[in-house]
Design a protein around this motif. Structure first.
Motif, PDB file in Angstrom:
ATOM      1  N   ILE A  78      -5.597  11.569  -9.759  1.00  0.00           N
ATOM      2  CA  ILE A  78      -6.317  10.843  -8.704  1.00  0.00           C
ATOM      3  C   ILE A  78      -5.574   9.542  -8.400  1.00  0.00           C
ATOM      4  O   ILE A  78      -5.378   8.716  -9.306  1.00  0.00           O
ATOM      5  N   PRO A  79      -5.174   9.332  -7.131  1.00  0.00           N
ATOM      6  CA  PRO A  79      -4.498   8.077  -6.797  1.00  0.00           C
ATOM      7  C   PRO A  79      -5.476   6.945  -6.493  1.00  0.00           C
ATOM      8  O   PRO A  79      -6.440   7.127  -5.755  1.00  0.00           O
ATOM      9  N   ILE A  80      -5.205   5.782  -7.088  1.00  0.00           N
ATOM     10  CA  ILE A  80      -5.914   4.541  -6.738  1.00  0.00           C
ATOM     11  C   ILE A  80      -4.903   3.720  -5.954  1.00  0.00           C
ATOM     12  O   ILE A  80      -3.849   3.355  -6.486  1.00  0.00           O
ATOM     13  N   ARG A  81      -5.226   3.476  -4.665  1.00  0.00           N
ATOM     14  CA  ARG A  81      -4.177   2.991  -3.762  1.00  0.00           C
ATOM     15  C   ARG A  81      -4.428   1.609  -3.186  1.00  0.00           C
ATOM     16  O   ARG A  81      -5.533   1.080  -3.216  1.00  0.00           O
ATOM     17  N   LYS A  82      -3.383   1.050  -2.629  1.00  0.00           N
ATOM     18  CA  LYS A  82      -3.484  -0.198  -1.870  1.00  0.00           C
ATOM     19  C   LYS A  82      -4.297   0.100  -0.597  1.00  0.00           C
ATOM     20  O   LYS A  82      -4.334   1.252  -0.134  1.00  0.00           O
ATOM     21  N   PRO A  83      -4.935  -0.904  -0.006  1.00  0.00           N
ATOM     22  CA  PRO A  83      -5.832  -0.649   1.132  1.00  0.00           C
ATOM     23  C   PRO A  83      -5.138   0.029   2.321  1.00  0.00           C
ATOM     24  O   PRO A  83      -3.975  -0.234   2.595  1.00  0.00           O
ATOM     25  N   GLY A  84      -5.917   0.902   2.972  1.00  0.00           N
ATOM     26  CA  GLY A  84      -5.450   1.522   4.215  1.00  0.00           C
ATOM     27  C   GLY A  84      -4.551   2.724   4.048  1.00  0.00           C
ATOM     28  O   GLY A  84      -4.039   3.261   5.034  1.00  0.00           O
ATOM     29  N   LYS A  85      -4.345   3.182   2.831  1.00  0.00           N
ATOM     30  CA  LYS A  85      -3.411   4.300   2.600  1.00  0.00           C
ATOM     31  C   LYS A  85      -4.135   5.638   2.457  1.00  0.00           C
ATOM     32  O   LYS A  85      -3.564   6.682   2.744  1.00  0.00           O
ATOM     33  N   LEU A  86      -5.370   5.605   1.962  1.00  0.00           N
ATOM     34  CA  LEU A  86      -6.074   6.872   1.717  1.00  0.00           C
ATOM     35  C   LEU A  86      -6.765   7.333   2.997  1.00  0.00           C
ATOM     36  O   LEU A  86      -7.436   6.541   3.666  1.00  0.00           O
ATOM     37  N   PRO A  87      -6.630   8.614   3.341  1.00  0.00           N
ATOM     38  CA  PRO A  87      -7.086   9.083   4.648  1.00  0.00           C
ATOM     39  C   PRO A  87      -8.588   9.345   4.780  1.00  0.00           C
ATOM     40  O   PRO A  87      -9.124   9.289   5.881  1.00  0.00           O
TER      41      PRO A  87
END
Ligand code: AMP
Length: 173
Positions: free
Chosen positions: A77-86
């Motif tokens: 599961i990716p925990i991402r920087k803002p605005g990257k997950l669709p």
């Protein structure tokens, strides 16, 4: 045992800002034995624990986290920087030494009660991992532990985490 990993980590003074000594782990990744050793050690450490998913924090947590997930036969599961997950996300904003930062996770990434191990390359002040732990809990996951290749012990980052948080690291500076 972890000496091969430690020997591949180099100090980059004044990166990304003056006064920071950056621990560069790219040569751990480049060295097949060191990289394999790091993943094998982490996998061995968690082999007897019930874990459903490995979550990695962007970006270096993706590298170690996804290799560990593959090795352990778990989903990633990716925990991402803002605005990257669709898709729809849960977001957390946390304090940095200077300013603020945020992390996001897909709202439906973890089914309620599933057990998650969170991976990042390095524990420094603990702000990032503390935020990631809160984020996984917010969407209903149970955090089984947090794992790092490196802990910068003198920064006391582990103090920011809940007392019952199971913290694992391979090497310490
Ligand atoms: P912190 O929130 O202070 O624990 O910082 C952890 C995050 O920042 C990790 O994702 C690390 O990759 C990165 N980081 C912080 N300090 C360093 C450092 N001295 N060398 C390498 N990476 C660092």
């Amino acid at each position: 045992m972890s000496e091969i990993i430690k020997s591949k980590i180099r100090d980059i003074p004044d990166f990304p800002r003056e006064g920071i000594v950056f621990k560069d782990i790219t040569n751990v990744l480049k060295d097949a034995d060191a990289f394999k050793h790091a993943i094998d050690l982490l996998a061995k450490h968690f082999e007897k624990q019930h874990i459903d998913y490995i979550a990695g924090i962007e970006a270096r947590g993706f590298i170690f986290g996804s290799a560990l997930a593959y090795k352990m036969g778990k989903g990633f599961i990716p925990i991402r920087k803002p605005g990257k997950l669709p898709h729809k996300t849960e977001k957390i904003t946390y304090d940095l030494e200077y300013g603020k930062d945020s992390l996001e996770i897909h709202l439906d990434a973890v089914e309620p009660g599933k057990k998650v191990l969170i991976v990042d390359d390095l524990l420094a002040t603990g702000g990032t991992i503390d935020a990631a732990v809160k984020l996984v809990k917010k969407i209903g996951g149970e955090v089984m532990g947090v794992a790092f290749v490196v802990e910068l012990e003198f920064l006391n980052g582990r103090k920011r985490l809940p007392e019952d948080c199971n913290i694992t690291k391979l090497i310490t500076f």
